[in-house]
Each structure stands twice: as C-alpha cells, then as structure tokens.
Scaffold this motif. Structure first.
Motif, short mmCIF file in Angstrom:
data_model
loop_
_atom_site.label_atom_id
_atom_site.label_comp_id
_atom_site.label_asym_id
_atom_site.label_seq_id
_atom_site.Cartn_x
_atom_site.Cartn_y
_atom_site.Cartn_z
N ASP A 1 0.82 -1.19 0.00
CA ASP A 1 0.00 0.00 0.00
C ASP A 1 0.87 1.27 0.00
OD1 ASP A 1 -2.34 -1.48 -0.06
OD2 ASP A 1 -2.54 -1.50 2.12
N TYR A 2 1.99 1.21 0.72
CA TYR A 2 2.89 2.36 0.77
C TYR A 2 3.49 2.61 -0.61
CZ TYR A 2 6.74 5.36 2.32
OH TYR A 2 7.61 6.41 2.48
N ALA A 3 3.97 1.55 -1.27
CA ALA A 3 4.55 1.69 -2.61
C ALA A 3 3.51 2.23 -3.59
CB ALA A 3 5.11 0.35 -3.09
N ARG A 4 2.29 1.75 -3.47
CA ARG A 4 1.21 2.21 -4.34
C ARG A 4 0.93 3.70 -4.08
NH1 ARG A 4 -1.76 -1.56 -3.15
NH2 ARG A 4 -1.13 -2.93 -4.84
N ALA A 5 0.89 4.08 -2.82
CA ALA A 5 0.64 5.49 -2.47
C ALA A 5 1.77 6.39 -2.99
CB ALA A 5 0.49 5.64 -0.96
N LEU A 6 3.00 5.91 -2.95
CA LEU A 6 4.11 6.68 -3.51
C LEU A 6 3.93 6.87 -5.01
CD1 LEU A 6 7.36 5.25 -1.87
CD2 LEU A 6 6.41 7.54 -1.60
N ALA A 7 3.53 5.79 -5.68
CA ALA A 7 3.34 5.85 -7.14
C ALA A 7 2.22 6.81 -7.50
CB ALA A 7 3.06 4.46 -7.69
N VAL A 8 1.12 6.74 -6.77
CA VAL A 8 -0.01 7.64 -7.04
C VAL A 8 0.42 9.08 -6.78
CG1 VAL A 8 -2.31 8.32 -6.23
CG2 VAL A 8 -1.78 5.90 -6.62
N GLY A 9 1.12 9.31 -5.67
CA GLY A 9 1.58 10.66 -5.34
C GLY A 9 2.57 11.21 -6.34
N ASN A 10 3.35 10.33 -6.96
CA ASN A 10 4.33 10.73 -7.96
C ASN A 10 3.64 11.40 -9.15
OD1 ASN A 10 5.88 10.48 -10.43
ND2 ASN A 10 7.30 9.18 -9.31
N GLY A 11 2.46 10.89 -9.51
CA GLY A 11 1.72 11.47 -10.61
C GLY A 11 2.33 11.24 -11.97
N HIS A 12 3.32 10.36 -12.05
CA HIS A 12 4.03 10.10 -13.30
C HIS A 12 3.18 9.34 -14.31
CE1 HIS A 12 7.39 9.20 -15.95
NE2 HIS A 12 7.09 7.92 -15.86
N TRP A 13 2.31 8.49 -13.82
CA TRP A 13 1.56 7.61 -14.71
C TRP A 13 0.21 8.20 -15.06
CZ3 TRP A 13 4.38 5.56 -10.60
CH2 TRP A 13 5.47 4.78 -10.97
N GLU A 14 -0.09 8.27 -16.35
CA GLU A 14 -1.40 8.73 -16.79
C GLU A 14 -2.42 7.61 -16.68
OE1 GLU A 14 -1.20 10.62 -20.61
OE2 GLU A 14 0.60 11.72 -20.05
N PRO A 16 -3.67 4.45 -14.63
CA PRO A 16 -3.53 3.82 -13.31
C PRO A 16 -3.06 2.36 -13.38
CG PRO A 16 -5.62 4.99 -13.46
CD PRO A 16 -5.01 5.02 -14.83
N ASP A 17 -3.33 1.68 -14.51
CA ASP A 17 -2.89 0.29 -14.66
C ASP A 17 -1.36 0.17 -14.70
OD1 ASP A 17 -5.48 -0.62 -14.64
OD2 ASP A 17 -5.66 -0.63 -16.83
N GLU A 18 -0.68 1.26 -14.98
CA GLU A 18 0.79 1.24 -15.02
C GLU A 18 1.39 1.24 -13.62
OE1 GLU A 18 1.95 4.57 -17.38
OE2 GLU A 18 1.12 3.74 -19.22
N ILE A 19 0.59 1.55 -12.62
CA ILE A 19 1.10 1.61 -11.25
C ILE A 19 1.39 0.22 -10.71
CG2 ILE A 19 0.46 2.22 -8.88
CD1 ILE A 19 -0.97 4.67 -10.08
N GLU A 20 0.55 -0.75 -11.03
CA GLU A 20 0.73 -2.09 -10.47
C GLU A 20 2.07 -2.73 -10.83
OE1 GLU A 20 -0.89 -3.43 -7.88
OE2 GLU A 20 -1.84 -1.48 -7.98
N PRO A 21 2.54 -2.64 -12.08
CA PRO A 21 3.87 -3.19 -12.37
C PRO A 21 4.97 -2.54 -11.53
CG PRO A 21 2.68 -2.84 -14.41
CD PRO A 21 1.85 -2.22 -13.30
N PHE A 22 4.84 -1.24 -11.28
CA PHE A 22 5.80 -0.55 -10.42
C PHE A 22 5.78 -1.15 -9.01
CE2 PHE A 22 6.22 2.68 -7.07
CZ PHE A 22 7.53 3.09 -7.28
N VAL A 23 4.57 -1.32 -8.46
CA VAL A 23 4.41 -1.88 -7.12
C VAL A 23 4.95 -3.30 -7.09
CG1 VAL A 23 2.72 -2.59 -5.38
CG2 VAL A 23 2.46 -0.40 -6.55
N GLU A 24 4.63 -4.11 -8.10
CA GLU A 24 5.11 -5.49 -8.16
C GLU A 24 6.62 -5.56 -8.21
OE1 GLU A 24 3.02 -7.26 -11.44
OE2 GLU A 24 1.07 -7.00 -10.45
#
Length: 157
Positions: A1-14, A16-24
């Motif tokens: 959840d923390y990694a996901r929150a970092l990714a969402v906060g980063n705002g880099h991904w247009e 949202p499906d791109e966030i999960e590979p980052f978290v994984e």
C-alpha cells in the motif's frame, strides 16, 4: 500500500494500470531480503521520510511497523538520519550502492531521477559515493536509537 501510495503521489503515470507493475517490481526487490541466501541491506532513511504521511495514517502506520520488523532481521541494518543532523551529503540526491560478493567486483551506484534511472559503474563514482555514504552513516543514529525514533513516530500516529 505504501509503494502504491508513492506511485499515485508521484503522478508520473497517466494510466492507473501502469502503477501495479511498479508496485510489483518493488515487492519483488524487497522479497530478496527473505528466504535462502537473503541479500544484505544497510539503509539510511531521513527522518522526514518517516514523518511524511504517505497514503494516510493506516498506510504509514503499516509502513513504520514493516520497517521495525525489517530492522530486527540479521541481514538488515537500518539507520535514521535525524533532522538534527542538519545539512548532509545526501541532500542533493538519494542513491543506492550495490556491492557484489565476488572478489574484485566493483561497487555500482544506482540513482533514480524523476525521468530515468542512472547506473554509475566507474570505480571513481563508487569511491565517491562510498565516501558520501560513510559520512551520512556517521551523522545518522545508531540502529537501536533509530528503532526508538521509529517507535516514537509510530506512537504519534
């Protein structure tokens, strides 16, 4: 959840499906600290990273508990660089030193930027960053005091 929150906060991904590979990928990297022949990790975290409320109280509480659990592992050394340390050599950018067990293998420096990942592979870069890391660790709290600080921040939440 923390990694996901970092990714969402980063705002880099247009998308949202791109966030999960980052978290994984983060979770796969973290899994290398467990099991047979776990990697050794010496991490220095700035106090600000521990106090920044990422993902809300529950997510941050879980992250701090995870850090305390990791600090108890024999292959993990965790130090906190406190606010009171003032200016320090790591202020300009975060970096990771990757060392290999093979005799004669050179250390490699890994630097994440907002747009790319850099791998610095020269002996000069490795020596420079090892020196920076040495100075940062000397400014940081000992592990037992780092654990106490994290426990205190956890109680504040």
């Amino acid at each position: 959840d923390y990694a996901r929150a970092l990714a969402v906060g980063n705002g880099h991904w247009e998308d949202p499906d791109e966030i999960e590979p980052f978290v994984e990928s983060r979770m796969a990297r973290q899994a290398r600290l467990h099991g047979e022949s776990p990697l050794e990790l010496w991490a220095v975290l700035h106090e600000g990273a521990l106090r920044q409320l990422v993902g809300g109280r529950e997510v941050m509480r879980a992250q701090l508990e995870h850090l305390l659990e990791m600090a108890r592992r024999p292959n993990v050394k965790l130090q906190v660089l406190p606010f009171l340390a003032g200016a320090h050599p790591g202020m300009t950018s975060a970096f990771t030193m990757v060392s290999f067990a093979e005799p004669g293998a050179l250390d490699v420096v890994h630097v994440d930027t907002t747009s790319s990942t850099l791998w610095l592979e020269s002996g000069t870069d490795a020596d420079h960053h090892n020196g920076l890391f040495d100075r940062i660790t000397r400014l940081s709290l000992a592990q037992r005091n780092s654990v106490r600080l994290i426990e205190g921040i956890l109680k504040e939440l």
